[in-house]
Design an enzyme around this catalytic site. Structure first.
Site, PDB file in Angstrom:
ATOM      1  CB  SER A 217      77.232 -23.342  84.264  1.00  0.00           C
ATOM      2  OG  SER A 217      76.476 -24.040  85.233  1.00  0.00           O
TER       3      SER A 217
ATOM      4  CE1 TYR B  21      70.404 -27.316  80.710  1.00  0.00           C
ATOM      5  CE2 TYR B  21      69.370 -25.802  82.267  1.00  0.00           C
ATOM      6  CZ  TYR B  21      70.236 -26.037  81.218  1.00  0.00           C
ATOM      7  OH  TYR B  21      70.927 -24.990  80.669  1.00  0.00           O
TER       8      TYR B  21
ATOM      9  CE  LYS C  12      73.886 -26.503  80.950  1.00  0.00           C
ATOM     10  NZ  LYS C  12      75.006 -26.282  80.010  1.00  0.00           N
TER      11      LYS C  12
END
Length: 265
Positions: free
Chosen positions: A137, A151, A155
């Protein structure tokens, strides 16, 4: 302790960075490794370096965001004992300036590129009553950071997936882990830095990047000890442990850095 001797480890994003460093460490523990990435030239170069050190290494060139292709590739291999999903992409930028395609790409590569390999190998692990699945992650899944609106959510999704998956697979004897690395000195970070807004660079520039080898060592240790949450450095562990208590202070610090960066631009 889980022994890795004789295990078959599959590493996505295995041609460089955290993936390749993890492959080396798994191989030194006696595992055979299969590296998966898109670029066949870089893959073979990585495999050659592994074989030169006496490791057993195979390669598969495939895009992890292509469900049919990655599933077919994984089903064609010998059973997977350890899966490390290290393939990923980070594309920072200002929210109002990023193209819609960037948001879609981050989810396809970082989230679905994690989900699809897991979906492919988990049934066999459950059937055999053993195995280890570790996803990479990010520190940005612990706290949202300026410049990572594309992004970070992907994650966060990986974090949510692994937290749920841990509870479901543990009764079947399958270990699940999730890694939260800060900036790591890899080719991916070098590419990412080309797109960072000044404000993001000011925030991340205060922290020295970790080495891929240091992160890989934490990953392998977590596999051997069957740990879930993997925080490669102390700051990530503190951030995760203090949680909401630390968030206001972290936001105050990052807001100040953003103001300073804007004054300097």
């Amino acid at each position: 302790m889980t022994s890795l001797r004789g295990a078959h480890a599959v590493i996505t994003g295995g041609s460089s960075g955290i993936g390749l460093a993890t492959a080396f460490m798994l191989a030194r523990r006696g595992a055979s490794v299969t590296l998966i990435a898109r670029n066949s030239v870089r893959l073979e170069a990585a495999a050659v370096s592994l074989r030169a050190s006496g490791c057993v290494a195979h390669t598969v060139a495939v895009d992890v965001s292509d469900q049919r292709a990655i599933t077919s590739a994984l089903h064609s291999l010998e059973p997977c004992d350890v899966l490390v999903t290290s393939a990923g992409q980070a594309r920072p930028g200002h929210f109002l300036e990023l193209e819609d395609s960037v948001f879609r790409q981050m989810v396809e590569v970082d989230y679905f590129g994690t989900l699809y390999p897991i979906r492919a190998v988990a049934p066999s692990m459950v059937e055999r009553g053993r195995g280890s699945i570790v996803a990479i992650s990010s520190a940005t899944a612990l706290l949202g950071i300026y410049g990572y609106t594309a992004y970070s959510p992907a994650k966060f999704a990986v974090r949510g997936l692994m937290e749920c998956l841990r509870g479901e697979l543990r009764p079947h004897g399958v270990h699940v882990g999730c890694v939260y690395p800060p900036d790591v000195d890899t080719p991916q970070l070098a590419e990412e830095n080309e797109f960072k807004p000044a404000e993001t660079a000011a925030i991340s520039g205060a922290v020295k990047p970790m080495t891929a080898q240091a992160v890989a060592a934490k990953i392998v240790r977590a596999i051997e000890r069957e740990r879930f949450a993997v925080y490669p450095d102390r700051s990530m562990a503190l951030l995760a442990g203090l949680g909401p208590l630390a968030a206001p202070f972290v936001r105050w610090v990052t807001d100040r850095k953003v103001r300073e960066a804007r004054k300097g631009s």
